[in-house]
Scaffold this active site. Sequence first.
Site, PDB file in Angstrom:
ATOM      1  NE  ARG B 223       3.764  15.079  21.317  1.00  0.00           N
ATOM      2  CZ  ARG B 223       2.873  16.055  21.498  1.00  0.00           C
ATOM      3  NH1 ARG B 223       2.456  16.371  22.712  1.00  0.00           N
ATOM      4  NH2 ARG B 223       2.382  16.730  20.479  1.00  0.00           N
ATOM      5  CG  ASN B 225       2.079  20.730  22.783  1.00  0.00           C
ATOM      6  OD1 ASN B 225       1.794  20.757  21.586  1.00  0.00           O
ATOM      7  ND2 ASN B 225       1.259  21.158  23.725  1.00  0.00           N
ATOM      8  CD  GLU B 265       2.822  21.990  27.624  1.00  0.00           C
ATOM      9  OE1 GLU B 265       2.020  22.657  28.290  1.00  0.00           O
ATOM     10  OE2 GLU B 265       2.497  20.980  26.954  1.00  0.00           O
ATOM     11  CE1 TYR B 316      -7.354  22.735  22.735  1.00  0.00           C
ATOM     12  CE2 TYR B 316      -5.027  22.849  22.168  1.00  0.00           C
ATOM     13  CZ  TYR B 316      -6.043  22.350  22.959  1.00  0.00           C
ATOM     14  OH  TYR B 316      -5.744  21.485  23.979  1.00  0.00           O
TER      15      TYR B 316
HETATM   16  C1  HEM Z   1      -0.032  10.208  28.437  1.00  0.00           C
HETATM   17  C2  HEM Z   1       0.482  11.340  28.271  1.00  0.00           C
HETATM   18  C3  HEM Z   1      -0.281  12.564  27.866  1.00  0.00           C
HETATM   19  C4  HEM Z   1      -1.031  13.376  28.652  1.00  0.00           C
HETATM   20  C5  HEM Z   1      -1.302  13.207  30.149  1.00  0.00           C
HETATM   21  C6  HEM Z   1      -1.537  14.438  27.814  1.00  0.00           C
HETATM   22  C7  HEM Z   1      -2.351  15.464  28.267  1.00  0.00           C
HETATM   23  C8  HEM Z   1      -2.842  16.477  27.471  1.00  0.00           C
HETATM   24  C9  HEM Z   1      -3.753  17.490  27.917  1.00  0.00           C
HETATM   25  C10 HEM Z   1      -4.350  17.575  29.316  1.00  0.00           C
HETATM   26  C11 HEM Z   1      -3.977  18.333  26.893  1.00  0.00           C
HETATM   27  C12 HEM Z   1      -4.890  19.556  26.902  1.00  0.00           C
HETATM   28  C13 HEM Z   1      -6.256  19.215  26.356  1.00  0.00           C
HETATM   29  C14 HEM Z   1      -7.296  20.316  26.587  1.00  0.00           C
HETATM   30  O1  HEM Z   1      -7.406  21.230  25.750  1.00  0.00           O
HETATM   31  O2  HEM Z   1      -7.999  20.280  27.603  1.00  0.00           O
HETATM   32  C15 HEM Z   1      -3.203  17.847  25.780  1.00  0.00           C
HETATM   33  C16 HEM Z   1      -3.131  18.440  24.536  1.00  0.00           C
HETATM   34  C17 HEM Z   1      -2.501  17.867  23.447  1.00  0.00           C
HETATM   35  N1  HEM Z   1      -1.877  16.628  23.402  1.00  0.00           N
HETATM   36 FE1  HEM Z   1      -1.526  15.409  24.955  1.00  0.00          FE
HETATM   37  N2  HEM Z   1      -1.083  14.253  26.546  1.00  0.00           N
HETATM   38  C18 HEM Z   1      -0.324  13.119  26.527  1.00  0.00           C
HETATM   39  C19 HEM Z   1       0.320  12.570  25.454  1.00  0.00           C
HETATM   40  C20 HEM Z   1       0.261  13.058  24.184  1.00  0.00           C
HETATM   41  C21 HEM Z   1       0.940  12.470  23.065  1.00  0.00           C
HETATM   42  C22 HEM Z   1       1.813  11.233  23.091  1.00  0.00           C
HETATM   43  C23 HEM Z   1       0.658  13.231  21.992  1.00  0.00           C
HETATM   44  C24 HEM Z   1       1.212  12.929  20.620  1.00  0.00           C
HETATM   45  C25 HEM Z   1       0.796  13.324  19.529  1.00  0.00           C
HETATM   46  C26 HEM Z   1      -0.214  14.319  22.451  1.00  0.00           C
HETATM   47  C27 HEM Z   1      -0.729  15.332  21.670  1.00  0.00           C
HETATM   48  C28 HEM Z   1      -1.412  16.436  22.128  1.00  0.00           C
HETATM   49  C29 HEM Z   1      -1.740  17.577  21.310  1.00  0.00           C
HETATM   50  C30 HEM Z   1      -1.406  17.758  19.840  1.00  0.00           C
HETATM   51  C31 HEM Z   1      -2.412  18.488  22.134  1.00  0.00           C
HETATM   52  C32 HEM Z   1      -2.873  19.892  21.758  1.00  0.00           C
HETATM   53  C33 HEM Z   1      -1.782  20.818  22.233  1.00  0.00           C
HETATM   54  C34 HEM Z   1      -1.765  22.232  21.691  1.00  0.00           C
HETATM   55  O3  HEM Z   1      -2.112  22.475  20.524  1.00  0.00           O
HETATM   56  O4  HEM Z   1      -1.302  23.131  22.411  1.00  0.00           O
HETATM   57  N3  HEM Z   1      -0.433  14.166  23.775  1.00  0.00           N
HETATM   58  N4  HEM Z   1      -2.527  16.701  26.150  1.00  0.00           N
END
Ligand code: HEM
Lengths: 198, 355
Positions: B223, B225, B265, B316
């Site tokens: 995906r 981001n 990303e 955010y």
């Molecule tokens: C297992 C794998 C994944 C890891 C290790 C991971 C890790 C993270 C981390 C560390 C953050 C930052 C949170 C913070 O503010 O402290 C984040 C943000 C986020 N993650 Fe994940 N994530 C994973 C999978 C996913 C998946 C599959 C989705 C699918 C929808 C997702 C959706 C998001 C979204 C929407 C954000 C906010 C990002 C932004 O607005 O910039 N993540 N993730």
Amino acid sequence: MSKFTFPESIRSRPVYGTLEPRAGAAHLLIADAHGAEAILDVATPDMMAKAHIIYIPKGEPFEDKLRALKPAQFYSGPTYAAAEQRIHKAFADAKMGLQLYLSGTEGVIGQAQHAAMQAGIPHTAIQTEHRGSTARRMQCVHCKGITEDVDVDPFQCAHCGLHLFVRDHYSRRLAAYQGVCIDAEDPGNVPPSKGIYE
Amino acid sequence: MTIQFNDETFRDDYSFKNSDWAIKRFPFPFHEDSYMYSVNMEQHRGGPDGSIYEKRFDVDEHYVSEMRDRAMVLADDPLRCQSLPHMTLAGWDLLELIMVSKSEDYPDLFELHRNGDKWRWVNKPMGIDDSFTFLDEATLPYGPMEYITRQTQGDFCVLDQRDDNLWMDAGMITTQADWSLDFDIGMNFFEWHAPVPLAHEKGIFVRALKFLLSIQQGAPARRLNWTMTVNPLLDTSPENYHKWGIQKTSVTPENIGAKQHLRVELQTFFRLPRSNALVFPIRCYLCCFDDLMSVPKWGRRLHRVIRDLPEELATYKGFIDNRPMMLDYLSAFDDGQPTSMGIWPDRDTEPPLKT
Ligand code: HEM
């Protein structure tokens, strides 16, 4: 002392329940300050006959009442750090069927809970109840210094001097909330501190 | 094609630059003129020739310089790379996955010679030629995860799978969008995502986790981001936020096109064979506004996305204060014409900007 109801928060933030007496081969109760009141509420003569109470009074007057419950073992110590080795030994010596009761401030509940998980105590055997001060144990994300009992936000880090916003993001491993520099984008613009839940 | 590796910096004088090739293949993250969080996952089975989707682990012109930046971050703060004791086997799984993939996908750059458990790894761009015994830590200069991720672009989270959840029990995190491995290590999927606004309420994380738990070996997923970064700074860590946060205030109407970077990303998900862990590479691509505007479709679309983005997301992602200035800049590249669906630049079919 009445119980504080924490506002709705994010998913990393712990939630606490109300201690209930459970059947168990042994009972370990760890509390600080007003956490003693939760023990007084949950204790039964049966439980106390097999109980070990570890208490950190922090200046609160509950020690005599706890002793009066006649637990099989009782310890009172000045700080969590002072009690820590005894707590670790109690976990290491624990047999199957131990019930663990944690009550008081978030800092003590969080640290004891982490130690219990590390020692392999099943989470289903652990109960928690918050009582007393709502102050937080906090880690400065910049210098990694930990500060106990932070009750205002922003808070000036005692270790590095940065003014920190006290987040709701919580690490169980550190048993601490995260503090992040509040004026990085506008140096010197630090709003006046107020109580975290004000 | 052979890759010409840039000699560039992601700090101090910020000499980072994208070539025309890198701009053309930049993973523009918006497939339509608006953006909201969704469960945007698809199979990771290659992509158009030359695109960042083509290989399992994309190597580009920034490789050598990014690895140099990573080494500097680690020298300052070794806690950016951590692995809980039960994660060592997953580290070997990851080392194998990367060495096999890179040597197959880039045979001119990487070689892997295996004779039983005696392995020889040649990394030509970095001048490395190491022989070691697979599964014997004592034969490598670092743990297996650290060894291979010091040689691979992108951050890496290695997730243990148990109790129907994923646990962040190891990682190499030096190019993160403002989150701390040292703080988050040991958390589960819902805990480390706790600070994200709106997505929990929409049920996105529940559905995403279900998808991830069922990922099979040999069937990776991906995906995109995105966020915004001022200056091409890879290490936007909370640890150093008190040092880099001030750079956000250095943006002016004159320099915004060069300073403001869209940070994308490419996130991929691979099941690991021995440990049953999941590895989550997070590959960061940076592109400044000026370069993005060379693609008419991206100019039109970026303006519309940033203009209509919900306030919670702009806050955010940390650019709410600079959004008005961004919009002043971007609106000059939006002539109101319709855009084609999909993320690709479509340079041959999309009309030039009407002036
Ligand atoms: C297992 C794998 C994944 C890891 C290790 C991971 C890790 C993270 C981390 C560390 C953050 C930052 C949170 C913070 O503010 O402290 C984040 C943000 C986020 N993650 Fe994940 N994530 C994973 C999978 C996913 C998946 C599959 C989705 C699918 C929808 C997702 C959706 C998001 C979204 C929407 C954000 C906010 C990002 C932004 O607005 O910039 N993540 N993730």
